[in-house]
Every structure is written in structure tokens, then in C-alpha cells.
Design an enzyme around this catalytic site. Structure first.
Site, PDB file in Angstrom:
ATOM      1  N   HIS A 166       0.869  -1.172   0.000  1.00 18.42           N
ATOM      2  CA  HIS A 166       0.000   0.000   0.000  1.00 18.42           C
ATOM      3  C   HIS A 166       0.912   1.229   0.000  1.00 18.42           C
ATOM      4  O   HIS A 166       1.565   1.529   0.998  1.00 18.42           O
ATOM      5  CB  HIS A 166      -0.905  -0.012   1.229  1.00 18.42           C
ATOM      6  CG  HIS A 166      -1.776  -1.227   1.295  1.00 18.42           C
ATOM      7  ND1 HIS A 166      -2.146  -1.822   2.488  1.00 18.42           N
ATOM      8  CD2 HIS A 166      -2.347  -1.962   0.308  1.00 18.42           C
ATOM      9  CE1 HIS A 166      -2.910  -2.867   2.226  1.00 18.42           C
ATOM     10  NE2 HIS A 166      -3.049  -2.972   0.913  1.00 18.42           N
ATOM     11  N   GLU A 169       1.498   3.958   2.713  1.00 21.68           N
ATOM     12  CA  GLU A 169       2.013   3.502   4.002  1.00 21.68           C
ATOM     13  C   GLU A 169       3.543   3.583   3.962  1.00 21.68           C
ATOM     14  O   GLU A 169       4.258   2.586   3.959  1.00 21.68           O
ATOM     15  CB  GLU A 169       1.498   2.089   4.288  1.00 21.68           C
ATOM     16  CG  GLU A 169      -0.023   2.066   4.409  1.00 21.68           C
ATOM     17  CD  GLU A 169      -0.628   0.673   4.462  1.00 21.68           C
ATOM     18  OE1 GLU A 169       0.135  -0.317   4.589  1.00 21.68           O
ATOM     19  OE2 GLU A 169      -1.861   0.571   4.370  1.00 21.68           O
ATOM     20  N   HIS A 259       3.610  -2.707   6.898  1.00 23.15           N
ATOM     21  CA  HIS A 259       2.497  -1.820   6.560  1.00 23.15           C
ATOM     22  C   HIS A 259       2.389  -0.660   7.552  1.00 23.15           C
ATOM     23  O   HIS A 259       3.141  -0.574   8.523  1.00 23.15           O
ATOM     24  CB  HIS A 259       1.181  -2.605   6.595  1.00 23.15           C
ATOM     25  CG  HIS A 259       0.984  -3.546   5.464  1.00 23.15           C
ATOM     26  ND1 HIS A 259       0.197  -3.261   4.379  1.00 23.15           N
ATOM     27  CD2 HIS A 259       1.477  -4.793   5.248  1.00 23.15           C
ATOM     28  CE1 HIS A 259       0.202  -4.280   3.541  1.00 23.15           C
ATOM     29  NE2 HIS A 259       0.982  -5.233   4.043  1.00 23.15           N
ATOM     30  N   GLU A 339       2.377  -3.752  11.446  1.00 25.59           N
ATOM     31  CA  GLU A 339       1.660  -2.495  11.248  1.00 25.59           C
ATOM     32  C   GLU A 339       2.260  -1.410  12.150  1.00 25.59           C
ATOM     33  O   GLU A 339       2.541  -1.660  13.325  1.00 25.59           O
ATOM     34  CB  GLU A 339       0.178  -2.657  11.589  1.00 25.59           C
ATOM     35  CG  GLU A 339      -0.567  -3.674  10.740  1.00 25.59           C
ATOM     36  CD  GLU A 339      -0.970  -3.133   9.384  1.00 25.59           C
ATOM     37  OE1 GLU A 339      -0.720  -1.934   9.117  1.00 25.59           O
ATOM     38  OE2 GLU A 339      -1.551  -3.912   8.598  1.00 25.59           O
TER      39      GLU A 339
END
Length: 381
Positions: A166, A169, A259, A339
Site C-alpha cells: 500500500h 504507508e 504496513h 503495522e
């Protein structure tokens, strides 16, 4: 007075509705061929010392509306040091308001500290020159950009580190920069151990087209790459296809997909619970890794995170689930998704910078240190 707002550069994204004196009304452009939008990055010129007010509107319809409450925009005047700036969000109107007084008269604003494609190429060039590192072009994006892979280590344990599926990110590529700096440091004992026992494959940026275009989540075709791992195609997701094909050649015993998360104010990992071939050994290794990382750094925690999938209910389109399932029989693979927040770390806030590139890079150091401590566990079957 605001004299210019500009996005004609790598990863630029904003649309101007109106400029009136020191106030501007703005909206965020959607990813190409997609309804996703959240990433912004623009340059603003204004009279030095005068407070400007930027109202970014329509955010109730953004990809992750829960990402805006308690969020602070990032600003830089030298494009190196990014700090938090005064930001508020009105949920009723869906308007994010940023207030800032420039010292120099020109400042850059972004959703998170950008990681430009030029910096990416510098990272690849510098790393490829390091002793013991080889470079592989795994394939090309839909717009013809290379999918770069940096390979190192003399060991037998295949390890894959990859990020920025992504593109908005950018935390992921800051993490990758920190990881590559550590792995190529000849004096770092964790890196020396990992290079001795592992063969390490690092893909710093899975989505160069979206990165250059200023997308939040998708590639040139408007495809979310982290929903393509079950059946990638040359027409929709060649970026995933070329990486997965190379994984099939090398095998994989440990995988980390890196991410950023819009809403949760913490760093955390998500596992592969719910895959069809889940084993107790894999679960124990995953839990041990997570808990050791939490004990090692207060910038990582285990309280906040994503719900755990029930047995047999894993989403097999996701990288961490698909890769772990794919290499369970051959390598007892343990895959996970790391994350990092856009918001500040709830448990260890930094009023000046919030979560920052520097913290991304330090977390990479800690992640690799824990992997080094557990490398024999991942090798044993």
C-alpha cells in the site's frame, strides 16, 4: 497570504477548491481507478511567519474515517525532518484543519513523512554496493518500474522481508531502510548471525507505481495488491506475481510484510491464524516472536491490533496468510504483517514528531534482533 499550493512532484496529492488569503479549502484525489483516498502530500508557499489555515474536506468518505480523530498532520521545511503540526478534525463535517506558520515561506505537508522514489533508488544503489549483497530485478510494475530485490546471507533459512504494498504507508519503506542499514552493517552482531544462518530477500517497495502517483492503497490499475496473493495476474498485479514466483523458487521459512495502519495508535503484528494448515509449532513461534518484540521495545505492544481469525476462516487473499499456507509443508513457514501507526504511539507519545521515520527504522532494528535471537527456533523442525 497563501501564494501557491503545488503537487507536481513524486507522490504529490491534493486538489485546491479555494484559496482566500491565509485560508485554503482542499480535497484529496482518489487513487486511479479506485475509490480509495487518504494520502495527501503537497507544497505550500505563503508569507513567512503568518499562520495559514488548511481545511481538507470530504473526509467522511475517505478510505478510513477513523484515521482522522486524534491525528496530527506532518510538515517539513527542509524535506528531511518531519514534525507534527497543529491539527483538528470535525467529524460532523468531515473536515481536517491544519494550522501552521512557515519560517521560510515554503513548507511541505503530508499524511506521513514521504518516502520518494528517488530515495528508494538511492537505497537500492547503496545497498547493492555493500559486500555480500546481490541485486535482483524480480519483474516490473504495470507502468514498467522495476520490482527491486536485495539478497544477502550465506545460510539455508529463507527469509523474506517486503513492504509498501500500500504505497501511502510510507512507514514501511522507512522500516526497510532501517532493516537494510542493519543487515549490511559488518559490525552488527545480530546482522552477522542472520547473514550466517539465513538467505535474506528484501523487497523495499512492492508498489512503485502507486508510490510515485501519490496513491494510498492501490497500483496503477486500482488494485489492492494485498488482496491478490491467491491469484495474481500479469494484467492486474504483476508486482505480486513476480515476488510470489521468486518465493516459489527460494522457499520461505519466515516472512514479514510491512504496513501502516490509519486508525490504531500503536505498532503491532497480525498473524496467520485461521489458515487451513495451521500448526501448533507455527503458532508458538509466532506468539514467541510477538512477545519477545514487545519485551524488547516499548514502541511495540500486543494489546491493540486486529481481530484473530477463527480456525479455517483466514482471508487467503492476504500475503501473510497465503505465504504461510504456501510454505507450511516445505518450510514450516511463519508469516506476519507488521503495522505501524500514522497517529502517535498511544503508550509512548512524542509531541514533536509523533510516530516518525526514525522510530520506523529503530523498530526494524528490534524486529531483526528478535529474529536473530530466534533463528535456530525457526530452523528447527
Amino acid at each position: 497570504m497563501i501564494t501557491d499550493i503545488n503537487t507536481a512532484f513524486d507522490a504529490g496529492n491534493i486538489a485546491v477548491t479555494e484559496i482566500s488569503g491565509n485560508t485554503a479549502r482542499l480535497t484529496i484525489n482518489k487513487d486511479r481507478e479506485s475509490d480509495f483516498f487518504q494520502w495527501f502530500h503537497f507544497r505550500l508557499a505563503a508569507e513567512p511567519g503568518e499562520e495559514i489555515v488548511l481545511n481538507i474536506e470530504g473526509l467522511n468518505e475517505s478510505a478510513y474515517p477513523l484515521g482522522w480523530p486524534d491525528y496530527q498532520a506532518r510538515v517539513s521545511e527542509d524535506r528531511e525532518y518531519w514534525q507534527s503540526c497543529q491539527t483538528s478534525y470535525d467529524k460532523a463535517s468531515g473536515t481536517l484543519t491544519i494550522r501552521y506558520a512557515s519560517l521560510s515561506g515554503v513548507a511541505w505537508f503530508a499524511y506521513f513523512a514521504p518516502y520518494a522514489m528517488e530515495r528508494h533508488h538511492d537505497l537500492v544503489a547503496e545497498t547493492a554496493l555493500s559486500p555480500g549483497v546481490s541485486y535482483e530485478c524480480l519483474g516490473h510494475s504495470l507502468e514498467g518500474q522495476p520490482i527491486d530485490c536485495l539478497v544477502m546471507g550465506e545460510g539455508d533459512l529463507p527469509v523474506w522481508l517486503y513492504g509498501r504494498q500500500h504505497p501511502g504507508e510510507t512507514q514501511a519503506e522507512w522500516w526497510m531502510e532501517g532493516a537494510l542499514e542493519k543487515l549490511t552493517d559488518p559490525a552488527d552482531p545480530h546482522a552477522r548471525l542472520l547473514r550466517q544462518k539465513c538467505r535474506i530477500y528484501v523487497v523495499p517497495n512492492m508498489n512503485p507505481d502507486g508510490s510515485r502517483r501519490g496513491h494510498l492503497r492501490t497500483n496503477f490499475a486500482g488494485v489492492n495488491l494485498n488482496r491478490e496473493w491467491h491469484a495474481p495476474t500479469p494484467e492486474r498485479s504483476p508486482e505480486v506475481l513476480c515476488v510470489r514466483n521468486r518465493m516459489d523458487q527460494t522457499g520461505c521459512a519466515f516472512a514479514m510484510d510491512v504496513h501502516g495502519d490509519e486508525a490504531i495508535p500503536a505498532a503491532f503484528i497480525a498473524g496467520f491464524e485461521g489458515i487451513p494448515s495451521w500448526t501448533e509449532r507455527q503458532g508458538a513461534l509466532y506468539t514467541s516472536y510477538r512477545d519477545r518484540l514487545s519485551a524488547r521495545t516499548p514502541d511495540f505492544q500486543t494489546e491493540l491490533g486486529y481481530p484473530t481469525a477463527a480456525p479455517g476462516q483466514a482471508n487467503m487473499t492476504l500475503s501473510s496468510n497465503q505465504v504461510t499456507e504456501r510454505f507450511t509443508a516445505s518450510h514450516g513457514c511463519v508469516g506476519m504483517t507488521l503495522e505501524m501507526p500514522y497517529k502517535d504511539n498511544r503508550d509512548l507519545p512524542d509531541p514533536e514528531q509523533g510516530w516518525s521515520p526514525e522510530r520506523c527504522k529503530r523498530l526494524a532494528d528490534d524486529c531483526l534482533a528478535v529474529l536473530a535471537e530466534m533463528v535456530d527456533d525457526f530452523s528447527a523442525r
